[in-house]
Write a protein that holds these residues in place. Structure first.
Motif, mmCIF file in Angstrom:
data_model
loop_
_atom_site.group_PDB
_atom_site.id
_atom_site.type_symbol
_atom_site.label_atom_id
_atom_site.label_comp_id
_atom_site.label_asym_id
_atom_site.label_seq_id
_atom_site.Cartn_x
_atom_site.Cartn_y
_atom_site.Cartn_z
ATOM 1 N N ARG A 248 0.824 -1.222 0.000
ATOM 2 C CA ARG A 248 0.000 0.000 0.000
ATOM 3 C C ARG A 248 0.853 1.265 0.000
ATOM 4 O O ARG A 248 0.329 2.354 -0.225
ATOM 5 C CB ARG A 248 -0.944 -0.015 1.193
ATOM 6 N N SER A 249 2.150 1.141 0.241
ATOM 7 C CA SER A 249 3.026 2.310 0.243
ATOM 8 C C SER A 249 3.481 2.703 -1.154
ATOM 9 O O SER A 249 4.114 3.738 -1.319
ATOM 10 C CB SER A 249 4.265 2.032 1.098
ATOM 11 N N TYR A 250 3.172 1.859 -2.137
ATOM 12 C CA TYR A 250 3.668 2.096 -3.493
ATOM 13 C C TYR A 250 2.544 2.613 -4.391
ATOM 14 O O TYR A 250 1.455 2.052 -4.422
ATOM 15 C CB TYR A 250 4.226 0.804 -4.089
ATOM 16 N N ASN A 251 2.838 3.653 -5.120
ATOM 17 C CA ASN A 251 1.846 4.236 -6.015
ATOM 18 C C ASN A 251 2.044 3.863 -7.477
ATOM 19 O O ASN A 251 1.139 4.059 -8.280
ATOM 20 C CB ASN A 251 1.860 5.763 -5.886
ATOM 21 N N TYR A 252 3.216 3.359 -7.833
ATOM 22 C CA TYR A 252 3.508 3.057 -9.235
ATOM 23 C C TYR A 252 3.718 1.560 -9.384
ATOM 24 O O TYR A 252 4.544 0.965 -8.672
ATOM 25 C CB TYR A 252 4.737 3.833 -9.698
ATOM 26 N N TRP A 253 2.985 0.977 -10.340
ATOM 27 C CA TRP A 253 2.974 -0.482 -10.505
ATOM 28 C C TRP A 253 3.108 -0.866 -11.960
ATOM 29 O O TRP A 253 2.605 -0.167 -12.854
ATOM 30 C CB TRP A 253 1.664 -1.061 -9.974
ATOM 31 N N GLY A 254 3.749 -2.001 -12.187
ATOM 32 C CA GLY A 254 3.740 -2.598 -13.506
ATOM 33 C C GLY A 254 2.479 -3.420 -13.705
ATOM 34 O O GLY A 254 1.643 -3.538 -12.802
ATOM 35 N N GLN A 255 2.375 -4.038 -14.876
ATOM 36 C CA GLN A 255 1.160 -4.789 -15.222
ATOM 37 C C GLN A 255 1.206 -6.220 -14.694
ATOM 38 O O GLN A 255 0.186 -6.910 -14.688
ATOM 39 C CB GLN A 255 0.975 -4.808 -16.750
ATOM 40 N N GLY A 256 2.373 -6.668 -14.280
ATOM 41 C CA GLY A 256 2.517 -8.011 -13.735
ATOM 42 C C GLY A 256 3.008 -9.004 -14.769
ATOM 43 O O GLY A 256 2.769 -8.860 -15.972
ATOM 44 N N THR A 257 3.700 -10.026 -14.291
ATOM 45 C CA THR A 257 4.164 -11.119 -15.149
ATOM 46 C C THR A 257 3.928 -12.435 -14.423
ATOM 47 O O THR A 257 4.198 -12.549 -13.224
ATOM 48 C CB THR A 257 5.644 -10.929 -15.534
ATOM 49 N N GLN A 258 3.406 -13.413 -15.139
ATOM 50 C CA GLN A 258 3.041 -14.692 -14.520
ATOM 51 C C GLN A 258 4.266 -15.584 -14.373
ATOM 52 O O GLN A 258 5.023 -15.790 -15.326
ATOM 53 C CB GLN A 258 2.003 -15.407 -15.385
ATOM 54 N N VAL A 259 4.404 -16.130 -13.191
ATOM 55 C CA VAL A 259 5.414 -17.157 -12.914
ATOM 56 C C VAL A 259 4.683 -18.412 -12.470
ATOM 57 O O VAL A 259 3.895 -18.371 -11.522
ATOM 58 C CB VAL A 259 6.397 -16.698 -11.830
ATOM 59 N N THR A 260 4.928 -19.502 -13.160
ATOM 60 C CA THR A 260 4.304 -20.773 -12.823
ATOM 61 C C THR A 260 5.393 -21.821 -12.623
ATOM 62 O O THR A 260 6.230 -22.024 -13.508
ATOM 63 C CB THR A 260 3.347 -21.235 -13.929
ATOM 64 N N VAL A 261 5.376 -22.456 -11.458
ATOM 65 C CA VAL A 261 6.355 -23.479 -11.127
ATOM 66 C C VAL A 261 5.627 -24.810 -11.036
ATOM 67 O O VAL A 261 4.751 -24.991 -10.196
ATOM 68 C CB VAL A 261 7.074 -23.165 -9.813
ATOM 69 N N SER A 262 5.991 -25.720 -11.907
ATOM 70 C CA SER A 262 5.326 -27.026 -11.934
ATOM 71 C C SER A 262 6.054 -27.996 -11.010
ATOM 72 O O SER A 262 7.271 -27.961 -10.866
ATOM 73 C CB SER A 262 5.298 -27.574 -13.355
ATOM 74 N N SER A 263 5.258 -28.895 -10.416
ATOM 75 C CA SER A 263 5.842 -29.873 -9.478
ATOM 76 C C SER A 263 6.240 -31.153 -10.203
ATOM 77 O O SER A 263 5.939 -31.340 -11.362
ATOM 78 C CB SER A 263 4.855 -30.182 -8.371
#
Length: 123
Positions: A108-123
């Protein structure tokens, strides 16, 4: 203001590695403290790692200590998250964030954000 764009996510097997990048626009990149956060489906956004504006201090969530490394390159206006020994519980959308003040571990302290990138780790 600063605009952030993440890259580097993907699908990896347990024990594998990925390096996320967060490219920042603007000439004031070095003024901003920056962080990585992640959010898994149905869960709250959580702190992963953060780095001060100078790069002199870093902070990690207990769950990633010893496996993840945050860094920044002011010449390239880019922040990185090197993720090693990945586990299925690391699966999430990873976001980079920036701001000039506030609690470095609190999203909540951050005002600037990227769009996100998915990380998926398979077992």
């Amino acid at each position: 203001q600063v605009q952030l764009v993440e890259s580097g996510g993907g699908l990896v097997q347990t024990g594998g590695s990925l390096r996320l990048s967060c490219a920042a626009s603007g000439r004031t990149f070095s003024y901003y403290r920056m962080g990585w956060f992640r959010q898994a489906p149905g869960k709250e956004r959580e702190f992963v790692a953060a780095i001060t504006s100078s790069g002199g201090m870093t902070n990690y969530a207990d769950s990633v200590k010893g496996r993840f490394t945050i860094s920044r390159d002011s010449a390239k206006n880019t922040m990185y998250l090197q993720m090693n020994s990945l586990k299925p519980e690391d699966t999430a959308v990873y976001y980079c964030a920036a701001d000039r003040s506030g609690t470095i571990t609190a999203w909540r302290s951050y005002n600037y954000w990227g769009q996100g990138t998915q990380v998926t780790v398979s077992s």
